[in-house]
Design an enzyme around this catalytic site. Structure first.
Site, PDB file in Angstrom:
ATOM      1  CE1 TYR A   1       2.370   7.061   3.960  1.00  0.00           C
ATOM      2  CE2 TYR A   1       3.229   8.155   2.077  1.00  0.00           C
ATOM      3  CZ  TYR A   1       2.871   6.987   2.787  1.00  0.00           C
ATOM      4  OH  TYR A   1       3.245   5.888   1.803  1.00  0.00           O
TER       5      TYR A   1
ATOM      6  CE  LYS B   1       4.987   4.489  -0.646  1.00  0.00           C
ATOM      7  NZ  LYS B   1       5.250   3.353  -1.174  1.00  0.00           N
TER       8      LYS B   1
HETATM    9  P1  NAD Z   1       3.463  -4.502   4.313  1.00  0.00           P
HETATM   10  O1  NAD Z   1       4.026  -4.102   5.866  1.00  0.00           O
HETATM   11  O2  NAD Z   1       2.465  -5.648   4.526  1.00  0.00           O
HETATM   12  O3  NAD Z   1       4.328  -4.610   3.293  1.00  0.00           O
HETATM   13  C1  NAD Z   1       5.561  -3.798   3.382  1.00  0.00           C
HETATM   14  C2  NAD Z   1       6.771  -4.955   2.939  1.00  0.00           C
HETATM   15  O4  NAD Z   1       7.994  -4.112   2.813  1.00  0.00           O
HETATM   16  C3  NAD Z   1       6.972  -6.132   4.187  1.00  0.00           C
HETATM   17  O5  NAD Z   1       6.715  -7.233   3.383  1.00  0.00           O
HETATM   18  C4  NAD Z   1       8.454  -5.738   4.398  1.00  0.00           C
HETATM   19  O6  NAD Z   1       8.920  -7.156   4.917  1.00  0.00           O
HETATM   20  C5  NAD Z   1       9.070  -5.264   3.108  1.00  0.00           C
HETATM   21  N1  NAD Z   1      10.486  -4.746   3.261  1.00  0.00           N
HETATM   22  C6  NAD Z   1      10.778  -3.590   4.137  1.00  0.00           C
HETATM   23  N2  NAD Z   1      11.977  -3.607   4.246  1.00  0.00           N
HETATM   24  C7  NAD Z   1      12.504  -4.395   3.514  1.00  0.00           C
HETATM   25  C8  NAD Z   1      13.891  -4.685   2.942  1.00  0.00           C
HETATM   26  N3  NAD Z   1      15.149  -4.180   3.117  1.00  0.00           N
HETATM   27  N4  NAD Z   1      13.724  -5.907   1.975  1.00  0.00           N
HETATM   28  C9  NAD Z   1      12.745  -6.167   1.353  1.00  0.00           C
HETATM   29  N5  NAD Z   1      11.534  -6.181   1.895  1.00  0.00           N
HETATM   30  C10 NAD Z   1      11.297  -5.287   2.841  1.00  0.00           C
HETATM   31  O7  NAD Z   1       2.572  -3.132   4.121  1.00  0.00           O
HETATM   32  P2  NAD Z   1       1.627  -2.741   2.582  1.00  0.00           P
HETATM   33  O8  NAD Z   1       0.959  -1.693   3.185  1.00  0.00           O
HETATM   34  O9  NAD Z   1       1.247  -3.949   2.097  1.00  0.00           O
HETATM   35  O10 NAD Z   1       2.910  -1.855   1.727  1.00  0.00           O
HETATM   36  C11 NAD Z   1       3.157  -2.595   0.562  1.00  0.00           C
HETATM   37  C12 NAD Z   1       3.450  -1.187  -0.255  1.00  0.00           C
HETATM   38  O11 NAD Z   1       2.258  -0.710  -0.476  1.00  0.00           O
HETATM   39  C13 NAD Z   1       4.350  -0.040   0.321  1.00  0.00           C
HETATM   40  O12 NAD Z   1       5.190   0.478  -0.652  1.00  0.00           O
HETATM   41  C14 NAD Z   1       3.391   0.769   0.839  1.00  0.00           C
HETATM   42  O13 NAD Z   1       3.989   2.089   1.126  1.00  0.00           O
HETATM   43  C15 NAD Z   1       2.370   0.931  -0.118  1.00  0.00           C
HETATM   44  N6  NAD Z   1       1.050   1.417   0.386  1.00  0.00           N
HETATM   45  C16 NAD Z   1       0.348   1.033   1.231  1.00  0.00           C
HETATM   46  C17 NAD Z   1      -0.796   1.756   1.537  1.00  0.00           C
HETATM   47  C18 NAD Z   1      -1.358   1.325   2.671  1.00  0.00           C
HETATM   48  O14 NAD Z   1      -2.421   2.108   3.451  1.00  0.00           O
HETATM   49  N7  NAD Z   1      -1.368   0.108   3.628  1.00  0.00           N
HETATM   50  C19 NAD Z   1      -1.247   2.725   0.854  1.00  0.00           C
HETATM   51  C20 NAD Z   1      -0.666   3.123  -0.257  1.00  0.00           C
HETATM   52  C21 NAD Z   1       0.696   2.335  -0.579  1.00  0.00           C
END
Ligand code: NAD
Length: 259
Positions: free
Chosen positions: A159, A166
């Site tokens: 990570y 984070k």
């Molecule tokens: P995802 O890829 O579906 O979403 C990430 C989003 O960030 C995308 O829509 C992307 O377009 C957007 N993004 C990236 N750069 C950008 C920019 N410059 N301007 C605007 N938007 C931008 O993946 P996800 O897993 O749904 O991620 C959403 C959040 O959840 C993130 O913060 C991720 O770290 C967090 N998260 C995810 C997990 C997991 O296991 N999937 C676990 C904990 C936290």
């Protein structure tokens, strides 16, 4: 207590496709009666977001705006446009992160300056920039949530720089909660367990992380988009009106396991 979100408007940032956590949040808020405003990084995502929003059942008066969070002017303009179009918003879900894929494997030690700054810019600083732009629209009070992960509290293999971003995001969330509390705006984070999304694909050995959850998390299963979405609903609703500056783990309890 009225738990409906009818008559309230929420901005959901970060729907990329149907697997996005932001989409799970959007569906929960929609089911609770909220009006939704979607923002997306670039037109590449715009079509998919509109098509997804069309699948929401019942009344659907969603609005859509492009907003690249690396661009301060774009953020300010987006929230000015939203203010002109709807006036007041009641909450915002920040579900945005990015790090270079080649820095989400091997050792954190090898993180480049550019990679470090990119991850922090998009995944952490953007919360502060967006909260500042959204504040004038939350004149009736509001709730801001962001998405975090255990890798910001403890070392999670691969990570790397995203974990450090984070940790910065978690601290930003608390400082923002302190600044915005006097305006009746709450700021909280949901720490989700691993969910297979576009972003998650970039993390090395993601399948192994999921397997660990199945074997060792108290609930012995990964969490779903819907479970995260429903916690977002709680944080947006009046049920959580006394909660701010908090990280809520929606991770099948994995964070309590010591080794
Ligand atoms: P995802 O890829 O579906 O979403 C990430 C989003 O960030 C995308 O829509 C992307 O377009 C957007 N993004 C990236 N750069 C950008 C920019 N410059 N301007 C605007 N938007 C931008 O993946 P996800 O897993 O749904 O991620 C959403 C959040 O959840 C993130 O913060 C991720 O770290 C967090 N998260 C995810 C997990 C997991 O296991 N999937 C676990 C904990 C936290």
């Amino acid at each position: 207590m009225n738990l409906s979100l009818e008559g309230r408007t929420y901005v959901v940032m970060g729907v990329a496709n149907k697997r996005s956590i932001a989409w799970g949040i959007a569906r929960s808020l929609h089911e609770a009666g909220a009006r939704l405003i979607f923002t997306y990084a670039s037109e590449r995502f715009g079509k998919a977001v509109r098509e997804l929003a069309d699948t929401l059942e019942g009344e659907n008066n969603s609005l859509f705006y492009e907003c690249d969070v690396t661009n301060d002017e774009a953020i300010i303009q987006t929230f000015e446009n939203i203010q002109n179009d709807v006036g007041v918003i009641h909450g915002l879900a920040h579900c945005i992160a990015f790090a270079n894929r080649d820095e989400l494997k091997d050792e954190f030690l090898n993180t480049s300056r550019d990679g470090f700054l990119t991850a922090h810019n998009i995944s952490s600083y953007s919360l502060t920039a967006v909260a500042r732009a959204a504040k004038p629209l939350m004149s009736e009070g509001g709730s801001i949530i962001t998405m975090t992960y255990l890798g910001g509290e403890q070392v999670v293999q691969n990570y790397n720089v995203m974990g450090v971003a984070k940790a910065s995001l978690d601290a930003s969330m608390k400082y923002l909660a302190n600044d915005l509390g006097k305006h009746n705006i709450r700021v909280n984070a949901i720490s989700a367990g691993p969910i297979r999304t576009l972003s998650a694909k970039g993390v090395g050995d993601f399948n192994q992380i999921l397997q660990e959850i199945e074997e060792r998390a108290p609930l012995r299963r990964p969490v779903t988009q819907e479970e995260v979405g429903d916690t977002a609903y709680y944080l947006m609703s009046d049920l959580s009106r006394g909660v701010t500056g908090e990280v809520i783990h929606v991770d099948s309890g994995f964070n309590i396991i010591g080794y």
